[in-house]
Design a protein around this motif. Structure first.
Motif, short mmCIF file in Angstrom:
data_model
loop_
_atom_site.label_atom_id
_atom_site.label_comp_id
_atom_site.label_asym_id
_atom_site.label_seq_id
_atom_site.Cartn_x
_atom_site.Cartn_y
_atom_site.Cartn_z
N VAL A 186 6.60 6.27 5.59
CA VAL A 186 6.85 6.70 4.24
C VAL A 186 8.63 6.43 4.40
CG1 VAL A 186 7.25 8.33 2.73
CG2 VAL A 186 5.14 8.00 3.82
N LEU A 187 9.32 6.92 5.57
CA LEU A 187 10.64 6.88 5.51
C LEU A 187 11.20 5.50 5.70
CD1 LEU A 187 11.36 9.71 7.95
CD2 LEU A 187 11.61 9.90 5.55
N LEU A 188 10.64 4.68 6.35
CA LEU A 188 10.80 3.13 6.51
C LEU A 188 10.90 2.51 5.14
CD1 LEU A 188 11.65 0.76 7.86
CD2 LEU A 188 9.55 0.33 8.51
N HIS A 189 9.70 2.84 4.33
CA HIS A 189 9.32 2.20 3.06
C HIS A 189 10.44 2.63 2.07
CE1 HIS A 189 6.50 1.07 -0.51
NE2 HIS A 189 7.44 1.59 -1.08
N GLU A 190 10.64 4.12 2.02
CA GLU A 190 11.88 4.35 1.21
C GLU A 190 13.25 3.90 1.56
OE1 GLU A 190 10.81 5.23 -1.45
OE2 GLU A 190 8.81 6.01 -0.98
N LEU A 191 13.62 3.63 3.01
CA LEU A 191 14.89 3.08 3.44
C LEU A 191 14.82 1.77 2.93
CD1 LEU A 191 15.15 4.96 6.79
CD2 LEU A 191 16.65 4.95 4.59
N VAL A 192 13.78 0.73 3.19
CA VAL A 192 13.81 -0.52 2.64
C VAL A 192 14.01 -0.69 1.27
CG1 VAL A 192 12.45 -2.74 2.51
CG2 VAL A 192 12.36 -1.27 4.69
N HIS A 193 13.91 0.23 0.33
CA HIS A 193 14.06 0.34 -0.93
C HIS A 193 15.63 0.20 -1.32
CE1 HIS A 193 10.44 -0.16 -3.11
NE2 HIS A 193 9.86 1.06 -2.57
N SER A 237 8.86 -6.74 -3.78
CA SER A 237 9.00 -8.06 -3.82
C SER A 237 8.60 -8.62 -2.36
CB SER A 237 10.36 -8.55 -3.97
OG SER A 237 11.35 -8.00 -2.83
N PRO A 238 8.25 -9.95 -2.30
CA PRO A 238 7.93 -10.45 -0.91
C PRO A 238 8.97 -10.26 0.14
CG PRO A 238 7.40 -12.05 -2.65
CD PRO A 238 8.24 -10.94 -3.19
N ALA A 239 10.09 -10.13 -0.09
CA ALA A 239 11.17 -9.83 0.63
C ALA A 239 11.08 -8.35 1.18
CB ALA A 239 12.71 -10.05 -0.07
N PHE A 240 10.81 -7.48 0.29
CA PHE A 240 10.72 -5.98 0.77
C PHE A 240 9.44 -6.10 1.79
CE2 PHE A 240 8.04 -2.36 0.23
CZ PHE A 240 8.91 -1.25 0.41
N TYR A 241 8.40 -6.75 1.69
CA TYR A 241 7.30 -6.77 2.32
C TYR A 241 7.70 -7.33 3.89
CZ TYR A 241 4.41 -4.24 -0.94
OH TYR A 241 4.18 -3.31 -1.69
N GLN A 242 8.45 -8.41 3.75
CA GLN A 242 8.80 -9.29 4.87
C GLN A 242 9.79 -8.11 5.68
OE1 GLN A 242 11.06 -12.53 3.54
NE2 GLN A 242 8.96 -13.52 2.66
N THR A 243 10.59 -7.30 5.16
CA THR A 243 11.47 -6.43 5.80
C THR A 243 10.52 -5.37 6.62
OG1 THR A 243 13.20 -7.13 4.39
CG2 THR A 243 13.51 -4.90 5.95
N MET A 244 9.75 -4.89 5.48
CA MET A 244 8.51 -4.00 6.31
C MET A 244 7.95 -4.48 7.53
SD MET A 244 8.62 -0.97 4.59
CE MET A 244 7.24 -0.23 5.36
N ASP A 245 7.51 -5.74 7.56
CA ASP A 245 6.61 -6.39 8.66
C ASP A 245 7.70 -6.39 9.71
OD1 ASP A 245 4.43 -6.96 6.98
OD2 ASP A 245 5.12 -9.03 6.67
N ARG A 246 8.87 -6.78 9.68
CA ARG A 246 9.80 -6.89 10.73
C ARG A 246 10.01 -5.70 11.24
NH1 ARG A 246 13.22 -10.08 8.18
NH2 ARG A 246 14.62 -8.52 7.50
N HIS A 247 10.14 -4.50 10.78
CA HIS A 247 10.47 -3.01 11.36
C HIS A 247 9.19 -2.15 11.76
CE1 HIS A 247 14.77 -3.44 10.94
NE2 HIS A 247 14.41 -4.21 9.82
N MET A 248 8.12 -2.73 10.98
CA MET A 248 6.78 -1.97 11.38
C MET A 248 5.74 -2.78 11.16
SD MET A 248 5.39 1.74 10.12
CE MET A 248 6.50 2.94 10.97
N PRO A 249 5.53 -3.57 12.16
CA PRO A 249 4.38 -4.74 11.91
C PRO A 249 3.11 -4.16 11.55
CG PRO A 249 5.57 -5.27 13.85
CD PRO A 249 6.28 -4.07 13.31
N ARG A 250 2.81 -2.81 12.15
CA ARG A 250 1.40 -2.42 12.00
C ARG A 250 1.36 -1.41 10.61
NH1 ARG A 250 -1.59 0.31 14.37
NH2 ARG A 250 -1.27 2.58 14.05
N TRP A 251 2.48 -1.56 9.81
CA TRP A 251 2.63 -0.81 8.57
C TRP A 251 1.17 -0.73 7.68
CZ3 TRP A 251 1.93 -2.07 3.67
CH2 TRP A 251 2.12 -3.16 3.23
N PRO A 252 0.48 -1.92 7.55
CA PRO A 252 -0.70 -1.72 6.78
C PRO A 252 -1.77 -0.74 7.32
CG PRO A 252 0.04 -3.96 6.81
CD PRO A 252 0.81 -3.24 7.97
N ALA A 253 -1.86 -0.68 8.61
CA ALA A 253 -2.87 0.01 9.25
C ALA A 253 -2.27 1.68 9.15
CB ALA A 253 -3.11 0.05 10.97
N VAL A 254 -1.26 1.87 9.27
CA VAL A 254 -0.58 3.16 9.22
C VAL A 254 -0.69 3.76 7.89
CG1 VAL A 254 1.60 4.61 9.43
CG2 VAL A 254 0.96 2.67 11.10
#
Ligand code: ZN
Length: 254
Positions: A209-216, A223-240
């Motif tokens: 949750v913190l990463l999600h808000e910090l990426v904002h 946007s796709p760029a938002f999710y790319q950044t999420m993927d880079r910093h927490m690859p398993r975020w969808p499972a979390v």
């Protein structure tokens, strides 16, 4: 005279459309920074429907977008309600399960008319002392405790998560607020609001949750760029996120 370009402008607020036998009620949020062609529909874990649209969108376009996704929305709302139906309302009595940092504890309620209300963890118990036997009193004492724990734990995790992000100079201002449908949000000015009940979740869910808000802070949208950044910093975020969604119905409602 109504300007033909603007008379149909959508306003933020509540709308509904009919879909077969269903009524889809949704909240429209307008986001100035959103791309003109991009409109997003979300079904929250508790079954609420949120639509994010760029400012200046017409009401007709919003309605058409919701109608186009109607069967998907109805399916997800139905699923969310089915999950909620299995959650018994709490009655805040001894023996009930409560959660802290992803671990399960047992509630132990003591009534002591002479004592101040208190709440603390001891072994496998969350011990709550109240002056009179009432669910509301127990609930209030727990809310105070969760908020204290949240302030400490979320600030610590924020420091850890923010340290790894090059676009974050310093951890942003943070506040806690009981919200009905979400764990966190990030204002356009960069202030992050978090739900105190987030401390009930495992640490990796908190970090997500913190990463999600910090990426904002970098991308003010999904946007796709938002999710790319999420993927880079927490690859398993969808499972979390899935794990967190599973906790949402008990935590956000309590
Ligand atoms: Zn977001």
């Amino acid at each position: 005279m109504a300007d033909p370009q603007t008379h149909d402008l959508a306003r933020a607020g509540r709308y509904s459309i009919r879909y077969g036998d269903d009524v889809i009620a949704f909240a429209l949020r307008l986001q100035p920074q959103r791309q003109p062609s991009k409109l997003a529909v979300h079904v929250e874990p508790d079954g609420r429907v949120l639509v994010d649209a760029p400012e200046g969108v017409s009401q007709a376009i919003v309605m058409a977008a919701v109608r186009k996704r109607a069967s998907w929305i109805v399916r997800h709302v139905t699923d969310a309600r089915a999950r909620l139906a299995h959650v018994r309302p709490r009655d805040y009595t001894s023996g009930e399960a409560v959660h802290y940092l992803g671990r399960r504890y047992k509630l132990r309620v003591t009534v002591d008319p002479a004592a101040a209300a208190s709440c603390r963890l001891r072994g496998i118990f969350l011990e709550v002392t109240v002056r009179q036997r009432s669910a509301q009193a127990v609930r209030d004492a727990m809310a105070v405790w969760y908020r204290q724990r949240a302030r400490e734990v979320l600030r610590d995790r924020m420091d850890v998560v923010a340290r790894g992000l090059r676009w974050v100079q310093a951890p942003p201002p943070m506040r806690l607020q009981w919200m009905r449908v979400q764990w966190g949000s990030c204002s356009p000015g960069g202030r992050i609001t978090l739900h105190p009940a987030l401390v009930q979740a495992p640490r990796e869910c908190i970090d997500y949750v913190l990463l999600h808000e910090l990426v904002h802070l970098l991308h003010h949208n999904h946007s796709p760029a938002f999710y790319q950044t999420m993927d880079r910093h927490m690859p398993r975020w969808p499972a979390v996120k899935l794990k967190l969604d599973g906790l949402a119905e008990q935590a956000l409602r309590s």
